[in-house]
Motif scaffolding. Structure first.
Motif, mmCIF file in Angstrom:
data_model
loop_
_atom_site.group_PDB
_atom_site.id
_atom_site.type_symbol
_atom_site.label_atom_id
_atom_site.label_comp_id
_atom_site.label_asym_id
_atom_site.label_seq_id
_atom_site.Cartn_x
_atom_site.Cartn_y
_atom_site.Cartn_z
ATOM 1 N N ASP A 110 0.798 -1.333 -0.059
ATOM 2 C CA ASP A 110 0.081 -0.058 -0.015
ATOM 3 C C ASP A 110 0.756 1.202 0.041
ATOM 4 O O ASP A 110 0.474 2.150 -0.650
ATOM 5 C CB ASP A 110 -0.929 0.015 1.309
ATOM 6 N N GLU A 111 2.022 1.190 0.673
ATOM 7 C CA GLU A 111 2.710 2.484 0.950
ATOM 8 C C GLU A 111 3.483 2.709 -0.471
ATOM 9 O O GLU A 111 3.494 3.590 -0.919
ATOM 10 C CB GLU A 111 4.025 2.241 1.844
ATOM 11 N N ARG A 112 3.834 1.618 -1.247
ATOM 12 C CA ARG A 112 4.342 1.876 -2.463
ATOM 13 C C ARG A 112 3.416 2.251 -3.489
ATOM 14 O O ARG A 112 3.730 3.218 -4.329
ATOM 15 C CB ARG A 112 5.018 0.631 -3.019
ATOM 16 N N ILE A 113 2.110 1.834 -3.394
ATOM 17 C CA ILE A 113 1.129 2.463 -4.338
ATOM 18 C C ILE A 113 0.543 3.828 -4.161
ATOM 19 O O ILE A 113 0.676 4.505 -5.140
ATOM 20 C CB ILE A 113 -0.091 1.652 -4.036
ATOM 21 N N ARG A 114 0.897 4.419 -2.854
ATOM 22 C CA ARG A 114 0.626 5.743 -2.658
ATOM 23 C C ARG A 114 1.741 6.598 -3.116
ATOM 24 O O ARG A 114 1.470 7.557 -3.544
ATOM 25 C CB ARG A 114 0.335 6.099 -1.105
ATOM 26 N N GLU A 115 3.109 5.987 -3.003
ATOM 27 C CA GLU A 115 4.059 6.900 -3.698
ATOM 28 C C GLU A 115 3.937 6.916 -5.139
ATOM 29 O O GLU A 115 4.547 7.996 -5.856
ATOM 30 C CB GLU A 115 5.309 5.664 -3.577
ATOM 31 N N LEU A 116 3.512 5.807 -5.790
ATOM 32 C CA LEU A 116 3.200 6.000 -7.394
ATOM 33 C C LEU A 116 1.791 6.393 -7.699
ATOM 34 O O LEU A 116 1.511 6.081 -8.952
ATOM 35 C CB LEU A 116 3.749 4.284 -7.846
ATOM 36 N N TYR A 117 1.095 6.808 -6.839
ATOM 37 C CA TYR A 117 -0.388 7.020 -7.223
ATOM 38 C C TYR A 117 -0.757 8.036 -8.561
ATOM 39 O O TYR A 117 -1.516 7.586 -9.334
ATOM 40 C CB TYR A 117 -1.071 7.643 -5.917
ATOM 41 N N SER A 118 0.285 8.925 -8.310
ATOM 42 C CA SER A 118 0.081 9.910 -9.808
ATOM 43 C C SER A 118 0.340 9.087 -10.876
ATOM 44 O O SER A 118 -0.347 9.463 -12.086
ATOM 45 C CB SER A 118 0.773 11.018 -9.433
ATOM 46 N N TRP A 119 1.336 8.340 -10.911
ATOM 47 C CA TRP A 119 1.764 7.654 -12.088
ATOM 48 C C TRP A 119 0.836 6.661 -12.491
ATOM 49 O O TRP A 119 0.498 6.447 -13.670
ATOM 50 C CB TRP A 119 3.022 6.885 -11.976
ATOM 51 N N GLU A 120 -0.076 6.179 -11.464
ATOM 52 C CA GLU A 120 -1.161 4.925 -11.585
ATOM 53 C C GLU A 120 -2.162 5.909 -12.091
ATOM 54 O O GLU A 120 -2.927 5.407 -13.350
ATOM 55 C CB GLU A 120 -1.509 4.313 -10.451
ATOM 56 N N CYS A 121 -2.611 7.205 -11.879
ATOM 57 C CA CYS A 121 -3.599 7.855 -12.466
ATOM 58 C C CYS A 121 -3.434 8.343 -13.797
ATOM 59 O O CYS A 121 -4.117 7.946 -14.759
ATOM 60 C CB CYS A 121 -3.925 9.150 -11.712
ATOM 61 N N PHE A 122 -2.051 8.624 -14.227
ATOM 62 C CA PHE A 122 -1.633 8.993 -15.610
ATOM 63 C C PHE A 122 -1.980 7.858 -16.319
ATOM 64 O O PHE A 122 -2.442 7.815 -17.568
ATOM 65 C CB PHE A 122 -0.165 9.254 -15.687
ATOM 66 N N LEU A 123 -1.350 6.511 -16.035
ATOM 67 C CA LEU A 123 -1.515 5.393 -16.832
ATOM 68 C C LEU A 123 -2.887 4.980 -16.947
ATOM 69 O O LEU A 123 -3.221 4.405 -18.097
ATOM 70 C CB LEU A 123 -0.690 4.064 -16.012
ATOM 71 N N PHE A 124 -3.862 4.951 -16.058
ATOM 72 C CA PHE A 124 -5.309 4.577 -16.204
ATOM 73 C C PHE A 124 -6.039 5.382 -16.873
ATOM 74 O O PHE A 124 -6.404 4.969 -17.855
ATOM 75 C CB PHE A 124 -5.889 4.587 -14.655
ATOM 76 N N LEU A 125 -5.672 6.799 -17.055
ATOM 77 C CA LEU A 125 -6.688 7.352 -17.952
ATOM 78 C C LEU A 125 -6.261 7.531 -19.387
ATOM 79 O O LEU A 125 -6.787 7.660 -20.430
ATOM 80 C CB LEU A 125 -6.674 9.122 -17.272
ATOM 81 N N LEU A 126 -4.783 7.414 -19.504
ATOM 82 C CA LEU A 126 -4.274 7.023 -20.645
ATOM 83 C C LEU A 126 -4.797 5.909 -21.463
ATOM 84 O O LEU A 126 -5.208 5.916 -22.401
ATOM 85 C CB LEU A 126 -2.615 6.691 -20.665
#
Length: 288
Positions: free
Chosen positions: A177-193
């Motif tokens: 969970d900690e790592r996902i929070r660190e990468l959360y902006s990247w994950e949002c970018f990837l998902f909307l892409l």
């Protein structure tokens, strides 16, 4: 400020050209047609359009069905993960990243569209009949897309998004969970892409649909959140050499101002000797 004004001026000139075309005959094929001219130069009765439509196979349909349902499953899984890990205190960076994902999706839609419109042929192994064929059909029968169901419209775009969505789902399963929070902006970018890659051809279909659209789609088109009808008409002015971005169309003006596509075509023609859209023109001229 001057750059923005130049971009808008370039866009206005191209729009003015498109507005001179009638909605049902963007290439002015019917202008001055006599009764003696029996050859259909545009639409579903065009000889090339008929032949290309007939090349849609059961195998292609199976691929599209598989991709649509796989993409849907992965998207649902990933959106639940993003909602679960969302923190209202840190919304700005994920929002900006998601918006950037939409912009990148628009550029990629233009790149793929330009590549398939301008280069290759349906004789290419695997790629030709399965992926270049729809682009050839679309220029001589632009309304064919409005007669395609959801599967045929969106299958190939779903296929393109699957690897990225699958990788994202994998990271959600193995990261802490900690790592996902660190990468959360990247994950949002990837998902909307991925989502806007998936929706690109549906948005494209709506830009060719003049009756029966849901009101919310027409509002999004009017506000230019997604590709507007009048905006996309510019691309369908022969020889189909500009305004390739078909997700939101936000990048068409700037790329036209920079002559991005024409300069890329000049370079490739110098390197390969191949002229852009030669295969596209061949199908447009087909009479039997």
């Amino acid at each position: 400020m001057q750059y923005i004004e130049d971009v808008m001026a370039t866009s206005d000139r191209v729009v003015a050209k498109a507005k001179k075309m009638t909605e049902e005959d963007l290439n002015c094929n019917q202008k001055g047609v006599t009764k003696q001219n029996k050859v259909s130069r545009w639409g579903p009765n065009h000889a090339g359009a008929k032949e290309l439509a007939g090349l849609y196979t059961k195998g292609k349909r199976t691929q599209e069905v598989t991709c649509v349902y796989t993409c849907l499953f992965l998207a649902i899984f990933n959106i639940f993960q993003l909602v679960y890990h969302f923190s209202i205190e840190n919304w700005a960076a994920p929002f900006a990243a998601a918006l950037f994902g939409i912009v990148v999706a628009d550029f990629l839609s233009g790149f793929v569209h330009w590549s398939a419109d301008s280069w290759g042929s349906i004789e290419l192994p695997i790629l030709g009949q399965n992926f270049i064929r729809p682009f050839r059909e679309h220029h001589i029968d632009p309304t064919a897309i409005t007669r395609h169901d959801y599967i045929e419209t969106n299958g190939d775009n779903c296929m393109m998004a699957i690897p990225l969505l699958a990788w994202q789902a994998f990271t959600f399963c193995v990261y802490t969970d900690e790592r996902i929070r660190e990468l959360y902006s990247w994950e949002c970018f990837l998902f909307l892409l991925c989502i806007f890659i998936t929706l690109t051809n549906q948005i494209h279909k709506w830009s060719h649909t003049y009756f029966g659209l849901p009101p919310w789609v027409e509002v999004l088109q009017k506000w230019h959140v997604i590709l507007p009808k009048q905006h996309h008409r510019i691309h369908h002015v022969s020889p189909h050499e500009t305004y390739f971005c078909i997700t939101t169309g936000w990048l068409n003006g700037p790329l036209e101002f920079l002559k991005f596509w024409s300069r890329a075509e000049w370079l490739l023609e110098k390197l390969t000797g191949h002229k852009p859209r030669s295969d596209d023109l061949k199908w447009a001229k087909k009479t039997n």
